[in-house]
Design an enzyme around this catalytic site. Structure first.
Site, PDB file in Angstrom:
ATOM      1  N   LYS A   1       0.826  -1.209   0.000  1.00  0.00           N
ATOM      2  CA  LYS A   1       0.000   0.000   0.000  1.00  0.00           C
ATOM      3  C   LYS A   1       0.861   1.261   0.000  1.00  0.00           C
ATOM      4  O   LYS A   1       0.602   2.204  -0.749  1.00  0.00           O
ATOM      5  CB  LYS A   1      -0.950  -0.012   1.211  1.00  0.00           C
ATOM      6  N   SER A   2       1.878   1.282   0.843  1.00  0.00           N
ATOM      7  CA  SER A   2       2.744   2.463   0.932  1.00  0.00           C
ATOM      8  C   SER A   2       3.420   2.757  -0.402  1.00  0.00           C
ATOM      9  O   SER A   2       3.488   3.911  -0.849  1.00  0.00           O
ATOM     10  CB  SER A   2       3.816   2.246   2.010  1.00  0.00           C
TER      11      SER A   2
ATOM     12  N   ARG B   1       2.895   5.955  -3.325  1.00  0.00           N
ATOM     13  CA  ARG B   1       4.039   6.763  -3.750  1.00  0.00           C
ATOM     14  C   ARG B   1       4.305   6.633  -5.239  1.00  0.00           C
ATOM     15  O   ARG B   1       4.750   7.595  -5.882  1.00  0.00           O
ATOM     16  CB  ARG B   1       5.269   6.370  -2.917  1.00  0.00           C
TER      17      ARG B   1
ATOM     18  N   ARG C   1      -8.304  12.791  12.234  1.00  0.00           N
ATOM     19  CA  ARG C   1      -6.894  12.455  12.419  1.00  0.00           C
ATOM     20  C   ARG C   1      -6.008  13.701  12.372  1.00  0.00           C
ATOM     21  O   ARG C   1      -6.308  14.649  11.655  1.00  0.00           O
ATOM     22  CB  ARG C   1      -6.460  11.409  11.386  1.00  0.00           C
TER      23      ARG C   1
ATOM     24  N   GLN D   1       4.979   9.465   7.079  1.00  0.00           N
ATOM     25  CA  GLN D   1       4.092  10.413   6.403  1.00  0.00           C
ATOM     26  C   GLN D   1       4.568  11.843   6.602  1.00  0.00           C
ATOM     27  O   GLN D   1       4.554  12.644   5.664  1.00  0.00           O
ATOM     28  CB  GLN D   1       2.656  10.233   6.899  1.00  0.00           C
TER      29      GLN D   1
ATOM     30  N   ASP E   1       1.821  -1.182  11.986  1.00  0.00           N
ATOM     31  CA  ASP E   1       0.553  -1.710  11.477  1.00  0.00           C
ATOM     32  C   ASP E   1       0.324  -3.169  11.848  1.00  0.00           C
ATOM     33  O   ASP E   1      -0.777  -3.694  11.642  1.00  0.00           O
ATOM     34  CB  ASP E   1       0.488  -1.551   9.956  1.00  0.00           C
TER      35      ASP E   1
ATOM     36  N   ARG F   1      -6.320   2.215  17.901  1.00  0.00           N
ATOM     37  CA  ARG F   1      -6.120   0.772  17.806  1.00  0.00           C
ATOM     38  C   ARG F   1      -5.768   0.125  19.137  1.00  0.00           C
ATOM     39  O   ARG F   1      -5.970  -1.082  19.298  1.00  0.00           O
ATOM     40  CB  ARG F   1      -5.053   0.450  16.744  1.00  0.00           C
TER      41      ARG F   1
ATOM     42  N   ARG G   1      -7.382  -3.047   9.682  1.00  0.00           N
ATOM     43  CA  ARG G   1      -6.421  -3.889  10.401  1.00  0.00           C
ATOM     44  C   ARG G   1      -7.027  -4.497  11.674  1.00  0.00           C
ATOM     45  O   ARG G   1      -6.674  -5.609  12.062  1.00  0.00           O
ATOM     46  CB  ARG G   1      -5.139  -3.114  10.693  1.00  0.00           C
TER      47      ARG G   1
END
Length: 425
Positions: A20-21, A25, A120, A167, A312, A343, A385
């Site tokens: 995903k990361s 990008r 967030r 990030q 994660d 989480r 997750r």
């Protein structure tokens, strides 16, 4: 609703969706490169599709041909002022990284997201980007989306990041592409370095040494990019197989960037039997096949030094800690509080529902191992997750575990249920 049941073991060969990361990008950096880029292995999860949507709205031609994504890059200064508000959906990576790029544009952009994303924290990127010269405003003095960004006339800076966050680091480096002079980011504990590796691969003048990243004046040029399998997605299967004696599982073509392999280190610390085969490199990223044999695991301590390398993976590690012998203590994981859900609280609450003895700590949790997991209905909090961690929990439970709002899994792992069914025995 996803329902999982007790199994004997996990067995077989499998692949997992693209990282995903790296997928995020690849779209972003290809869009501001000169020329055509081709991306294979792209994750077609909701978060990464939000990134594609945003860059299309910024005037970039992006074509999905099934086997690859074709991006017609326009260089650093080729983006167009969007006609509408950019929607990052549920994706923190999208809104934070794109803000770095937008900080360098001489036009106005408004970027927002869904209800979860709008809660967030954004001050962590707004503050350094303002120091570089961008105008950024939003709710709570720019700490909450929607964000209004007017960029241009940036200056490079030397920034010591108060949080170990890829990030934050990436937003500053992307803005640094547009800055006058060098941009330097310092981290006490090094976070994921996918942005640095890809920038270098696309031609940027960038170097990293002992937690200090320096970016000089650069132009980016389109390339072919291969996205490896996402180790954060593989982690659910790796952890499940490692904790089920008799399991034999191979996950093929997984990204093994050293800033992401904390999950392997912790599973080995717990007594896990893990081997890496067919190790190779593509685009500066290490890729390999992970072979796991299931056996009895033991409790461990997971501290702040390793947290950035497995942030994660904490939810699923908490689950298998409950099946291990002895106590597991997780600390230094405050960042979990500002993910798609809190989480820490979410996992403690749902684990307690299914009979696990777990205590919430201010920065983590303490889990008693060797427990009988009862089963029952649990919540996902709309967090992919949490949902997948509780699905793995069901493999060890006396009764089925039923996960509400499990469609959120599509954010990062669209065919998770099918992949799981294929390897349970």
């Amino acid at each position: 609703m996803l329902v999982t049941n007790k199994v004997e073991k996990l067995e077989g060969k499998m692949t997992v969706p693209g990282d995903k990361s790296i997928s995020h990008r690849a779209i972003m950096l290809s869009s501001i490169s000169k020329g055509t880029s081709r991306v294979k292995g792209f994750l077609r999860g909701e978060d990464c599709l939000s990134t594609i949507s945003c860059f299309r709205d910024l005037g970039i031609d992006i074509e999905d041909r099934g086997t690859e994504i074709i991006i017609q890059g326009k260089g650093l200064h080729g983006l167009s002022e969007p006609l509408n508000v950019l929607d990052a959906g549920n994706s923190g990576t999208t809104i934070r990284l794109i803000s770095g790029i937008l900080a360098g544009q001489k036009f106005l952009t408004i970027v927002t997201g869904d209800a979860s994303l709008r809660k967030r924290p954004m001050e962590r990127i707004a503050t350094p980007l303002r120091k570089m010269g961008a105008f950024i405003e939003g709710r709570d003095y720019g700490n909450l989306a929607p964000l209004v960004i007017r960029g241009g006339n940036l200056k490079g800076m030397d920034y010591a990041s108060p949080v170990s966050s890829a990030q934050v680091k990436s937003a500053i480096l992307l803005a640094g592409l547009y800055g006058e002079g060098d941009t330097i980011v310092r981290e006490k504990i090094t976070s994921r370095d996918h942005t640095e590796k890809m920038l270098k691969g696309l031609g940027a003048n960038i170097s990293t040494d002992q937690g200090v990243t320096r970016l000089g004046k650069s132009e980016l040029y389109g390339q072919s990019i291969e996205v490896p399998g996402d180790i954060s997605s593989a982690a659910f299967f790796m952890a499940g197989a490692a904790a089920l004696p008799g399991s034999f599982l191979i996950t093929e073509g997984v990204g093994l960037n050293p800033t992401r392999t904390g999950i392997i280190d912790v599973l080995r610390d717990m007594g896990g039997d893990i081997e890496i085969h067919n190790l190779r490199q593509s685009g500066g990223e290490e890729i390999g096949d992970i072979m796991i044999r299931g056996k009895k695991l033991y409790g461990t301590e997971i501290g702040k030094e390793i947290i950035p390398r497995l942030i994660d993976e904490i939810p699923v590690l908490a689950i298998i800690a409950a099946t291990a012998e002895g106590k597991t203590i997780i600390t230094g994981a405050e960042e979990l509080k500002v993910k798609e859900s809190n989480r820490i609280t979410a996992m403690v609450t749902e684990m307690q529902k299914v009979g696990i003895k777990v205590t919430e700590l201010p920065d983590g949790m303490e889990i008693e191992g060797g427990q009988v997991i009862t089963g029952g209905r649990v919540e996902s909090y709309g967090d992919h997750r949490i949902a997948m961690a509780m699905a793995i929990c069901g493999l060890f439970a006396q009764e089925p575990i039923k996960i509400n709002d499990s469609q959120c899994i599509d954010i990062s792992f669209p065919n998770f249920e099918e992949k799981l069914k294929a390897v349970v025995r």
